[in-house]
Write a protein that holds these residues in place. Structure first.
Motif, PDB file in Angstrom:
ATOM      1  N   UNK A  12       0.840  -1.206   0.000  1.00  0.00           N
ATOM      2  CA  UNK A  12       0.000   0.000   0.000  1.00  0.00           C
ATOM      3  C   UNK A  12       0.875   1.255   0.000  1.00  0.00           C
ATOM      4  N   UNK A  13       1.963   1.224   0.773  1.00  0.00           N
ATOM      5  CA  UNK A  13       2.871   2.371   0.838  1.00  0.00           C
ATOM      6  C   UNK A  13       3.540   2.587  -0.519  1.00  0.00           C
ATOM      7  N   UNK A  14       3.868   1.481  -1.184  1.00  0.00           N
ATOM      8  CA  UNK A  14       4.522   1.577  -2.493  1.00  0.00           C
ATOM      9  C   UNK A  14       3.555   2.127  -3.539  1.00  0.00           C
ATOM     10  N   UNK A  15       2.293   1.690  -3.474  1.00  0.00           N
ATOM     11  CA  UNK A  15       1.275   2.204  -4.398  1.00  0.00           C
ATOM     12  C   UNK A  15       1.109   3.709  -4.186  1.00  0.00           C
ATOM     13  N   UNK A  16       1.076   4.138  -2.906  1.00  0.00           N
ATOM     14  CA  UNK A  16       0.935   5.563  -2.585  1.00  0.00           C
ATOM     15  C   UNK A  16       2.139   6.341  -3.128  1.00  0.00           C
ATOM     16  N   UNK A  17       3.335   5.734  -3.024  1.00  0.00           N
ATOM     17  CA  UNK A  17       4.548   6.392  -3.506  1.00  0.00           C
ATOM     18  C   UNK A  17       4.516   6.537  -5.029  1.00  0.00           C
ATOM     19  N   UNK A  18       4.036   5.504  -5.699  1.00  0.00           N
ATOM     20  CA  UNK A  18       3.930   5.563  -7.158  1.00  0.00           C
ATOM     21  C   UNK A  18       2.967   6.669  -7.569  1.00  0.00           C
ATOM     22  N   UNK A  19       1.844   6.780  -6.824  1.00  0.00           N
ATOM     23  CA  UNK A  19       0.866   7.827  -7.136  1.00  0.00           C
ATOM     24  C   UNK A  19       1.459   9.215  -6.906  1.00  0.00           C
ATOM     25  N   UNK A  20       2.216   9.359  -5.803  1.00  0.00           N
ATOM     26  CA  UNK A  20       2.840  10.654  -5.493  1.00  0.00           C
ATOM     27  C   UNK A  20       3.869  11.011  -6.568  1.00  0.00           C
ATOM     28  N   UNK A  52      12.682  15.434 -14.363  1.00  0.00           N
ATOM     29  CA  UNK A  52      11.759  14.458 -14.935  1.00  0.00           C
ATOM     30  C   UNK A  52      12.429  13.090 -15.039  1.00  0.00           C
ATOM     31  N   UNK A  53      13.694  13.077 -15.497  1.00  0.00           N
ATOM     32  CA  UNK A  53      14.422  11.808 -15.601  1.00  0.00           C
ATOM     33  C   UNK A  53      14.577  11.174 -14.219  1.00  0.00           C
ATOM     34  N   UNK A  54      14.829  12.031 -13.215  1.00  0.00           N
ATOM     35  CA  UNK A  54      14.996  11.540 -11.846  1.00  0.00           C
ATOM     36  C   UNK A  54      13.701  10.892 -11.354  1.00  0.00           C
ATOM     37  N   UNK A  55      12.573  11.583 -11.550  1.00  0.00           N
ATOM     38  CA  UNK A  55      11.278  11.054 -11.116  1.00  0.00           C
ATOM     39  C   UNK A  55      10.952   9.766 -11.880  1.00  0.00           C
ATOM     40  N   UNK A  56      11.296   9.760 -13.174  1.00  0.00           N
ATOM     41  CA  UNK A  56      11.048   8.545 -13.975  1.00  0.00           C
ATOM     42  C   UNK A  56      11.803   7.351 -13.402  1.00  0.00           C
ATOM     43  N   UNK A  57      13.056   7.573 -12.977  1.00  0.00           N
ATOM     44  CA  UNK A  57      13.846   6.461 -12.447  1.00  0.00           C
ATOM     45  C   UNK A  57      13.298   6.022 -11.088  1.00  0.00           C
ATOM     46  N   UNK A  58      12.838   6.993 -10.281  1.00  0.00           N
ATOM     47  CA  UNK A  58      12.220   6.644  -8.995  1.00  0.00           C
ATOM     48  C   UNK A  58      10.938   5.847  -9.225  1.00  0.00           C
ATOM     49  N   UNK A  59      10.174   6.264 -10.232  1.00  0.00           N
ATOM     50  CA  UNK A  59       8.931   5.562 -10.571  1.00  0.00           C
ATOM     51  C   UNK A  59       9.218   4.128 -11.002  1.00  0.00           C
ATOM     52  N   UNK A  60      10.243   3.977 -11.832  1.00  0.00           N
ATOM     53  CA  UNK A  60      10.603   2.631 -12.304  1.00  0.00           C
ATOM     54  C   UNK A  60      11.002   1.754 -11.123  1.00  0.00           C
ATOM     55  N   UNK A  61      11.758   2.328 -10.181  1.00  0.00           N
ATOM     56  CA  UNK A  61      12.186   1.577  -9.000  1.00  0.00           C
ATOM     57  C   UNK A  61      11.002   1.169  -8.143  1.00  0.00           C
ATOM     58  N   UNK A  62      10.064   2.120  -7.950  1.00  0.00           N
ATOM     59  CA  UNK A  62       8.889   1.846  -7.121  1.00  0.00           C
ATOM     60  C   UNK A  62       8.010   0.781  -7.775  1.00  0.00           C
ATOM     61  N   UNK A  63       7.915   0.833  -9.120  1.00  0.00           N
ATOM     62  CA  UNK A  63       7.095  -0.166  -9.822  1.00  0.00           C
ATOM     63  C   UNK A  63       7.739  -1.548  -9.748  1.00  0.00           C
ATOM     64  N   UNK A  64       9.073  -1.600  -9.792  1.00  0.00           N
ATOM     65  CA  UNK A  64       9.774  -2.882  -9.668  1.00  0.00           C
ATOM     66  C   UNK A  64       9.546  -3.454  -8.267  1.00  0.00           C
ATOM     67  N   UNK A  65       9.571  -2.550  -7.256  1.00  0.00           N
ATOM     68  CA  UNK A  65       9.357  -2.984  -5.876  1.00  0.00           C
ATOM     69  C   UNK A  65       7.929  -3.507  -5.710  1.00  0.00           C
ATOM     70  N   UNK A  66       6.984  -2.844  -6.342  1.00  0.00           N
ATOM     71  CA  UNK A  66       5.589  -3.275  -6.276  1.00  0.00           C
ATOM     72  C   UNK A  66       5.450  -4.687  -6.854  1.00  0.00           C
ATOM     73  N   UNK A  67       6.147  -4.941  -7.969  1.00  0.00           N
ATOM     74  CA  UNK A  67       6.098  -6.269  -8.592  1.00  0.00           C
ATOM     75  C   UNK A  67       6.691  -7.323  -7.652  1.00  0.00           C
ATOM     76  N   UNK A  68       7.783  -6.950  -6.936  1.00  0.00           N
ATOM     77  CA  UNK A  68       8.401  -7.884  -5.992  1.00  0.00           C
ATOM     78  C   UNK A  68       7.457  -8.182  -4.835  1.00  0.00           C
ATOM     79  N   UNK A  69       6.788  -7.124  -4.346  1.00  0.00           N
ATOM     80  CA  UNK A  69       5.851  -7.302  -3.237  1.00  0.00           C
ATOM     81  C   UNK A  69       4.678  -8.182  -3.664  1.00  0.00           C
ATOM     82  N   UNK A  70       4.199  -7.961  -4.900  1.00  0.00           N
ATOM     83  CA  UNK A  70       3.104  -8.793  -5.411  1.00  0.00           C
ATOM     84  C   UNK A  70       3.538 -10.256  -5.502  1.00  0.00           C
TER      85      UNK A  70
END
Ligand code: ZN
Length: 114
Positions: A12-20, A52-70
């Protein structure tokens, strides 16, 4: 707190982070559209491009973490059901009553942890 609850909470925290992060990216894109975008000659364009590139890389990391959590959540019911004391099944009834337990009733009775 059981492993599954921890996983659910972190998911849930990771989903919130992705949304932010997605909102941050939209904000950056919105500011970028308000200025003449010329990355080579406009200092602000360079900064926005970098942000923008920085946020994109953070987003990619958060999405990878979400996949691991799933993936962990998909494994969780099985992994949580094995006794650490004897390697046998803990039993669904006990797991439902005490999802945090790591040992079966027999091992618990013999004084193993939890
Ligand atoms: Zn056991």
């Amino acid at each position: 707190m059981g492993l599954r609850e921890v996983l659910v909470e972190r998911r849930a925290a990771t989903v919130a982070r992705i949304e932010a992060l997605a909102r941050d990216r939209e904000g950056i894109v919105a500011s970028a559209s308000g200025v003449a975008v010329d990355d080579e000659h406009d200092p602000e364009g360079v900064t926005l491009g970098f942000e923008r590139a920085h946020v994109e890389s953070l987003l990619a990391g958060a999405r990878a973490r979400l996949a691991e959590l799933d993936a962990a959540l998909a494994r969780a019911p099985h992994d949580l059901g094995t006794c650490e004391g004897c390697g046998g099944p803990i039993g669904e009834e006990r797991l439902m009553a005490r999802p945090e337990t790591r040992v079966c009733v027999g091992c618990a009775a013999r004084g193993s942890t939890r």
